[in-house]
Scaffold this motif. Structure first.
Motif, PDB file in Angstrom:
ATOM      1  N   MET A 106       0.830  -1.675   0.403  1.00 49.81           N
ATOM      2  CA  MET A 106      -0.176   0.059   0.036  1.00 49.81           C
ATOM      3  C   MET A 106       0.732   1.295  -0.015  1.00 49.81           C
ATOM      4  O   MET A 106       1.938   1.414   0.875  1.00 49.81           O
ATOM      5  N   ARG A 107       1.313   2.023  -1.144  1.00 49.82           N
ATOM      6  CA  ARG A 107       1.587   3.117  -1.370  1.00 49.82           C
ATOM      7  C   ARG A 107       0.948   4.650  -0.402  1.00 49.82           C
ATOM      8  O   ARG A 107      -0.113   4.516  -0.545  1.00 49.82           O
ATOM      9  N   ILE A 108       1.550   4.980   0.183  1.00 52.06           N
ATOM     10  CA  ILE A 108       1.398   6.074   0.998  1.00 52.06           C
ATOM     11  C   ILE A 108       1.367   7.573   0.940  1.00 52.06           C
ATOM     12  O   ILE A 108       2.931   7.173   0.449  1.00 52.06           O
ATOM     13  N   GLY A 109       1.410   8.171   0.640  1.00 59.48           N
ATOM     14  CA  GLY A 109       1.244   9.864   0.628  1.00 59.48           C
ATOM     15  C   GLY A 109       1.584  10.814   1.960  1.00 59.48           C
ATOM     16  O   GLY A 109       0.110  10.322   2.651  1.00 59.48           O
ATOM     17  N   ALA A 124      -7.460  14.652  -3.937  1.00 60.92           N
ATOM     18  CA  ALA A 124      -7.118  13.404  -3.840  1.00 60.92           C
ATOM     19  C   ALA A 124      -8.157  12.289  -3.718  1.00 60.92           C
ATOM     20  O   ALA A 124      -7.921  11.764  -3.924  1.00 60.92           O
ATOM     21  N   MET A 125      -9.149  12.910  -3.047  1.00 63.24           N
ATOM     22  CA  MET A 125     -10.161  11.829  -3.431  1.00 63.24           C
ATOM     23  C   MET A 125     -11.388  11.232  -5.120  1.00 63.24           C
ATOM     24  O   MET A 125     -10.861  10.297  -5.490  1.00 63.24           O
ATOM     25  N   ASP A 176      -2.385   4.984  -2.834  1.00 59.24           N
ATOM     26  CA  ASP A 176      -3.312   4.616  -2.152  1.00 59.24           C
ATOM     27  C   ASP A 176      -4.571   5.230  -0.986  1.00 59.24           C
ATOM     28  O   ASP A 176      -5.013   5.146  -1.219  1.00 59.24           O
ATOM     29  N   ILE A 177      -3.493   5.864  -0.401  1.00 56.95           N
ATOM     30  CA  ILE A 177      -3.116   6.780   0.423  1.00 56.95           C
ATOM     31  C   ILE A 177      -2.957   8.233   1.006  1.00 56.95           C
ATOM     32  O   ILE A 177      -1.175   7.704   0.422  1.00 56.95           O
ATOM     33  N   VAL A 209      -8.003   9.403   1.592  1.00 54.37           N
ATOM     34  CA  VAL A 209      -7.636  10.394   2.487  1.00 54.37           C
ATOM     35  C   VAL A 209      -8.001   9.918   4.045  1.00 54.37           C
ATOM     36  O   VAL A 209      -9.235   9.950   4.706  1.00 54.37           O
ATOM     37  N   LEU A 210      -7.112  10.375   4.989  1.00 55.22           N
ATOM     38  CA  LEU A 210      -7.097  10.564   7.068  1.00 55.22           C
ATOM     39  C   LEU A 210      -6.505  12.442   6.599  1.00 55.22           C
ATOM     40  O   LEU A 210      -5.430  12.290   6.049  1.00 55.22           O
ATOM     41  N   VAL A 211      -7.744  13.093   7.004  1.00 53.84           N
ATOM     42  CA  VAL A 211      -6.926  14.925   6.918  1.00 53.84           C
ATOM     43  C   VAL A 211      -7.282  14.905   8.310  1.00 53.84           C
ATOM     44  O   VAL A 211      -8.030  14.102   9.505  1.00 53.84           O
TER      45      VAL A 211
END
Length: 348
Positions: free
Chosen positions: A1-4, A85-86, A67-68, A92-94
């Motif tokens: 899972m790729r996260i930014g 992002a969506m 992914d996130i 999204v975790l905001v």
């Protein structure tokens, strides 16, 4: 899972340190980082040398396939980055507050519905062990009915923000939207919507609200919640509550260890054993947060929901927007109180 991770300052540091710890237990990779300040971006990159670095969050969203994405930029940029992002297909975790206006709230909810992406708001107090304990004894009526409660969340003047954004109420929403929203969100989470509330407030010399005391009525339960940005930056951050039940009073003092104490009607005193999922004190973020435990739990929960295809229940987007709506009502009441009582400012 790729996260930014977008925003590598105070809150961003808390997020990426938690992700670093989680990467040893979960199949995740922090693949991209963004911050307009080179020193913060370089610091984050030292933890994730393989991650692609960007000078802006929008550039990261445009160019990366992730992914996130974690959105940890100043408040006034939350909604625009979350929507973008969506729409790019990212969950999204905001950070809280999720937005600053009713219009932004509508936009972000529409984006969630339109794209079908998952979104969670960083109302992390819902994941603090002390507050989870309080909700559990309330829900199960372990000490009988809750009668009243006092909550506080106070801090020294916030002078660490990028370009001093905290002191621009159009960017931060004042102490109401930035600090006090934690307590009002938890109250909504535990007790539902208040029947009514009453506000007292004071302001900095600039006119921005820096002190709010709200009294709520939830049926037969009354609650007072105080939020303060002091005039001095030296005042140490503290948070706590005192919940008075029929058979006991539960007290949380964030400055003490152990932090939670139960004073029973029969005169006995107990210290509940709280078991944190992850324990680590780290002052790297340079703000009033040093305990990474609740953030680790929050982020792990979100990642697990995404991996398992489960709905977000702990702090869903709709709940974040509703808490903003209540905060906006309190903020307007606070400004009205200060306007009607200008002498208050003489003491700030």
């Amino acid at each position: 899972m790729r996260i930014g991770v977008i925003g590598c300052g105070g809150m961003g540091t808390t997020h990426y340190l938690s992700l670093k710890a989680l990467s040893t237990k979960m199949n995740i990779e922090v693949a991209a980082l963004a911050d307009c300040r080179k020193e913060y971006l370089d610091k984050a990159s030292s933890y994730f040398p393989e991650a692609k670095a960007y000078g802006s969050g929008m550039e990261l969203i445009e160019k990366e396939k992730l992914d996130i994405v974690h959105i940890c930029v100043p408040t006034y940029l939350h909604a625009s980055h979350a929507v973008a992002a969506m729409e790019k297909g990212m969950d999204v975790l905001v950070e809280k507050p999720v937005c600053l206006t009713h219009e932004e709230g509508k936009q972000i909810l529409e984006a969630e519905k339109r794209t079908g992406r998952k979104a969670m708001v960083g109302q992390v107090v819902r994941l603090f062990e002390e507050y989870r304990y309080l909700k559990r004894v309330y829900d199960k009526q372990i000490y009988g009915q809750l009668k009243s409660m006092v909550m506080e969340r106070i801090s020294g003047d916030v002078r660490w923000g990028f370009e001093d954004w905290f002191h621009d109420e159009k960017k931060s929403g004042s102490v109401v939207m930035d600090l006090h929203i934690h307590d009002l969100d938890f109250l909504r989470y535990m007790l539902g919507e208040p029947d009514h509330f009453d506000v007292r407030a004071a302001a900095f010399e600039s006119g921005m609200i820096n002190h709010i005391i709200t009294t709520y009525q939830f049926g037969n339960i009354f609650v007072t919640a105080e939020g303060l940005w002091d005039v001095s930056p030296a005042l140490k951050f503290r948070a706590g509550f005192r919940a008075c039940f029929e058979e006991a009073t539960v007290v949380y003092d964030g400055e003490k260890s152990p932090s939670l104490t139960v004073y029973k009607k029969d005169g006995t005193v107990e210290t509940p054993k709280l078991t944190a999922e992850f324990e680590r004190q780290d002052d790297t973020a340079g703000i009033n947060i040093s305990n990474l435990g609740p953030y680790y739990t929050e982020i792990k929960y979100f990642l697990q929901c995404v991996m398992d295809g489960k709905p977000i229940e702990a702090a869903p987007l709709a709940e974040g927007v509703k808490s903003v709506e209540l905060a906006l009502r309190e903020w307007e009441a606070a400004k009205d109180f200060v306007k009607r009582h200008p002498y208050i400012n003489q003491f700030q």
